[in-house]
Scaffold this motif. Structure first.
Motif, PDB file in Angstrom:
ATOM      1  N   PRO A  87     -10.453  -2.298  -3.358  1.00  0.00           N
ATOM      2  CA  PRO A  87      -9.716  -2.745  -3.264  1.00  0.00           C
ATOM      3  C   PRO A  87      -9.466  -4.114  -3.616  1.00  0.00           C
ATOM      4  N   GLU A  88      -9.963  -4.614  -5.039  1.00  0.00           N
ATOM      5  CA  GLU A  88      -9.886  -5.574  -6.198  1.00  0.00           C
ATOM      6  C   GLU A  88      -9.363  -4.673  -7.012  1.00  0.00           C
ATOM      7  N   THR A  89      -9.957  -3.548  -7.546  1.00  0.00           N
ATOM      8  CA  THR A  89      -9.212  -2.585  -8.536  1.00  0.00           C
ATOM      9  C   THR A  89      -7.664  -2.749  -8.432  1.00  0.00           C
ATOM     10  N   LEU A  90      -7.396  -1.694  -7.048  1.00  0.00           N
ATOM     11  CA  LEU A  90      -6.267  -1.405  -6.518  1.00  0.00           C
ATOM     12  C   LEU A  90      -5.651  -2.463  -6.424  1.00  0.00           C
ATOM     13  N   ALA A  91      -5.768  -3.988  -6.491  1.00  0.00           N
ATOM     14  CA  ALA A  91      -4.858  -4.587  -6.350  1.00  0.00           C
ATOM     15  C   ALA A  91      -4.461  -5.583  -8.365  1.00  0.00           C
ATOM     16  N   GLU A  92      -6.208  -5.141  -8.422  1.00  0.00           N
ATOM     17  CA  GLU A  92      -4.837  -5.420 -10.171  1.00  0.00           C
ATOM     18  C   GLU A  92      -3.975  -4.428 -10.856  1.00  0.00           C
ATOM     19  N   GLU A  93      -4.554  -3.256 -10.677  1.00  0.00           N
ATOM     20  CA  GLU A  93      -3.501  -2.088 -10.683  1.00  0.00           C
ATOM     21  C   GLU A  93      -1.922  -2.388 -10.161  1.00  0.00           C
ATOM     22  N   GLY A 120       3.097  -4.535 -12.539  1.00  0.00           N
ATOM     23  CA  GLY A 120       4.702  -4.784 -12.430  1.00  0.00           C
ATOM     24  C   GLY A 120       4.751  -5.266 -11.209  1.00  0.00           C
ATOM     25  N   PHE A 121       4.648  -5.379  -9.771  1.00  0.00           N
ATOM     26  CA  PHE A 121       4.793  -5.092  -8.549  1.00  0.00           C
ATOM     27  C   PHE A 121       4.734  -6.323  -7.634  1.00  0.00           C
ATOM     28  N   ASP A 159       0.958  -1.070   0.292  1.00  0.00           N
ATOM     29  CA  ASP A 159      -0.111   0.102  -0.008  1.00  0.00           C
ATOM     30  C   ASP A 159       1.027   1.288   0.131  1.00  0.00           C
ATOM     31  N   SER A 160       1.607   1.288   0.870  1.00  0.00           N
ATOM     32  CA  SER A 160       2.974   2.582   1.095  1.00  0.00           C
ATOM     33  C   SER A 160       3.537   2.064  -0.586  1.00  0.00           C
ATOM     34  N   SER A 161       3.685   1.585  -0.416  1.00  0.00           N
ATOM     35  CA  SER A 161       4.521   1.648  -2.250  1.00  0.00           C
ATOM     36  C   SER A 161       3.793   1.788  -3.536  1.00  0.00           C
ATOM     37  N   VAL A 209       7.322  -5.462  -0.821  1.00  0.00           N
ATOM     38  CA  VAL A 209       7.295  -5.496  -2.065  1.00  0.00           C
ATOM     39  C   VAL A 209       8.350  -5.800  -2.684  1.00  0.00           C
ATOM     40  N   THR A 210       8.738  -6.716  -3.629  1.00  0.00           N
ATOM     41  CA  THR A 210      10.029  -6.839  -3.747  1.00  0.00           C
ATOM     42  C   THR A 210      10.536  -6.849  -4.827  1.00  0.00           C
ATOM     43  N   ASP A 211       9.571  -6.459  -5.836  1.00  0.00           N
ATOM     44  CA  ASP A 211       9.893  -5.677  -6.913  1.00  0.00           C
ATOM     45  C   ASP A 211       8.747  -4.645  -7.882  1.00  0.00           C
ATOM     46  N   GLY A 212       9.615  -3.646  -8.547  1.00  0.00           N
ATOM     47  CA  GLY A 212       8.035  -3.241  -9.296  1.00  0.00           C
ATOM     48  C   GLY A 212       9.106  -2.457 -10.114  1.00  0.00           C
ATOM     49  N   PRO A 213       8.259  -2.148 -10.889  1.00  0.00           N
ATOM     50  CA  PRO A 213       9.159  -0.757 -11.651  1.00  0.00           C
ATOM     51  C   PRO A 213       9.504   0.539 -11.760  1.00  0.00           C
ATOM     52  N   HIS A 214       9.328   1.363  -9.990  1.00  0.00           N
ATOM     53  CA  HIS A 214      10.459   2.253  -9.366  1.00  0.00           C
ATOM     54  C   HIS A 214      11.187   1.593  -8.775  1.00  0.00           C
TER      55      HIS A 214
END
Length: 242
Positions: free
Chosen positions: A146-152, A157-158, A18-20, A209-214
């Motif tokens: 919440p489901e939309t957020l998870a999908e996003e 690429g999280f 969430d914070s990520s 979060v172990t990886d992501g575009p940021h």
């Protein structure tokens, strides 16, 4: 404390999803995030993400933004059975850290990012703190589906690892599980059957979060599972950037 269009942004950051996501959305919008701030509670906390916060240091290194730690000794005394005073006491060192950053950073602080989804308790206190500091609050997850957020998050690429579970329906197999689309489908089923929140907003589970575009490099973990029959945590023996 800051001019509306000047100054740095500070991201309240645990390394969890969430914070990520709030940090990522701020960066995508071009907010000049200059510091990440991680609060490390001793144990259960009304205000903060608790497990694996020490890994936020690695996450910050991968993101490439300096991290400011607020440690347990700075959190102040509060009784665990009185959520109001505890939440307020827990905010005091965070607010003090932000005051110091406002003095340290060129142009002061313009705003703060937060990853709250549905917690009125948490959000109202962060909003009040930002009002006292005269800075903006960016909370892009607030009251989103919440489901939309998870999908996003998955679409972006999280890579998300479950590091703690504490809800009926979530067994030992969830510890260390990647929160992918199959896991999301399972969480939808658990939501229908047991009321488990799809994003774990009620503390049903916590993530890293172990990886992501940021992030420039992924976080690699070695761990064992600690399970007491109803809840569990990853005991991480090694963590490094890949």
């Amino acid at each position: 404390m800051s001019d509306e269009n000047a100054g740095a942004w500070i991201s309240l950051f645990s390394g969890g999803k969430d914070s990520s996501w709030a940090l990522y959305q701020a960066l995508e919008r071009g907010y000049p995030v200059d510091r990440l701030v991680t609060v490390h509670p001793d144990d259960d906390s009304y205000m903060y993400h608790v497990p694996a916060t020490d890994l936020a240091t690695l996450a910050a290194e991968s993101v490439g933004i300096p991290l400011v730690d607020v440690r347990p000794d700075d959190l102040g005394a509060a009784t665990a059975d009185d959520s109001g005073p505890q939440g307020d006491a827990e905010l005091e060192p965070l607010e003090a850290a932000l005051v110091e950053l406002d003095e340290e950073l060129d142009g002061g602080i313009a705003g703060v990012t937060a990853g709250a989804v549905e917690s009125e308790y948490q959000t109202s206190r962060i909003e009040a703190m930002c009002d006292r500091l005269d800075v903006d609050l960016f909370a892009p997850l607030w009251q989103r589906d919440p489901e939309t957020l998870a999908e996003e998050m998955l679409d972006a690429g999280f890579e998300i690892t479950v590091v703690q579970v504490a809800a009926y329906g979530l067994d030992e197999s969830w510890l260390g599980r990647t929160l992918d689309r199959e896991a999301l489908d399972d969480l939808r089923d658990l939501n229908e059957e047991y009321g488990v929140h799809v994003l774990g907003e009620g503390g049903e589970f916590e993530t890293l979060v172990t990886d992501g575009p940021h992030m420039d490099r992924p976080i690699e973990l070695e761990y064992e599972r600690e399970w007491d029959g109803s809840r569990g945590t990853l005991k991480i023996s090694d963590a490094r950037l890949g």
